[in-house]
Design a protein around this motif. Structure first.
Motif, PDB file in Angstrom:
ATOM      1  N   THR A 171       0.885  -1.236   0.060  1.00 19.65           N
ATOM      2  CA  THR A 171       0.061  -0.111  -0.088  1.00 19.65           C
ATOM      3  C   THR A 171       0.710   1.139  -0.167  1.00 19.65           C
ATOM      4  N   LEU A 172       1.997   1.286   0.836  1.00 20.49           N
ATOM      5  CA  LEU A 172       2.861   2.384   1.034  1.00 20.49           C
ATOM      6  C   LEU A 172       3.468   2.712  -0.568  1.00 20.49           C
ATOM      7  N   THR A 206       2.410   1.731  -3.243  1.00 20.97           N
ATOM      8  CA  THR A 206       1.327   2.046  -4.537  1.00 20.97           C
ATOM      9  C   THR A 206       1.154   3.703  -4.279  1.00 20.97           C
ATOM     10  N   MET A 207       1.139   4.043  -3.075  1.00 20.64           N
ATOM     11  CA  MET A 207       0.715   5.563  -2.683  1.00 20.64           C
ATOM     12  C   MET A 207       1.998   6.162  -3.240  1.00 20.64           C
ATOM     13  N   LEU A 208       3.180   5.793  -2.814  1.00 17.46           N
ATOM     14  CA  LEU A 208       4.686   6.848  -3.241  1.00 17.46           C
ATOM     15  C   LEU A 208       4.609   6.541  -4.956  1.00 17.46           C
ATOM     16  N   VAL A 259       2.118   6.761  -7.023  1.00 22.85           N
ATOM     17  CA  VAL A 259       0.908   7.691  -7.415  1.00 22.85           C
ATOM     18  C   VAL A 259       1.400   9.020  -7.194  1.00 22.85           C
ATOM     19  N   LEU A 260       2.156   9.215  -5.943  1.00 26.37           N
ATOM     20  CA  LEU A 260       2.451  10.611  -5.617  1.00 26.37           C
ATOM     21  C   LEU A 260       3.649  11.109  -6.546  1.00 26.37           C
TER      22      LEU A 260
END
Length: 101
Positions: free
Chosen positions: A4-5, A7-9, A11-12
């Protein structure tokens, strides 16, 4: 690392690249219009394609359900076209502009 982390990174960082690429494309386009330069138009279009490649790669994977590798292939293909146009613009084919000191 947690998926999850990561994926968030991803996307960011993609969003940051998209914004910065859009700003560079916009500035190059404005410079091309101001100067009437074909070279700068090609440069702006090349940067636009590089930026569009990022958007398309993730977009077709997330929104259209393409496979991950299909999205990567589309991204790399459009990005390669953009870099080709950037190289073409840097050689300045077709412009007879003179450098101003």
């Amino acid at each position: 690392m947690d998926t999850t982390l990561l994926t968030m990174l991803a996307v960011l960082t993609s969003a940051v690249v998209l914004v910065l690429g859009g700003v560079i494309t916009h500035l190059a386009y404005r410079a091309a219009r101001r100067n009437g330069s074909r070279v700068m138009r090609h440069f702006a279009a090349g940067f636009g394609l590089v930026t569009l490649g990022l958007l398309l790669g993730g977009g077709v994977h997330q929104l259209l359900g393409w496979s991950f590798l299909g999205g990567v292939l589309l991204q790399r293909s459009v990005t390669a076209l953009g870099f080709g146009l950037l190289v073409y613009s840097l050689y300045g084919h077709g412009d007879t502009e003179t450098a101003r000191a």
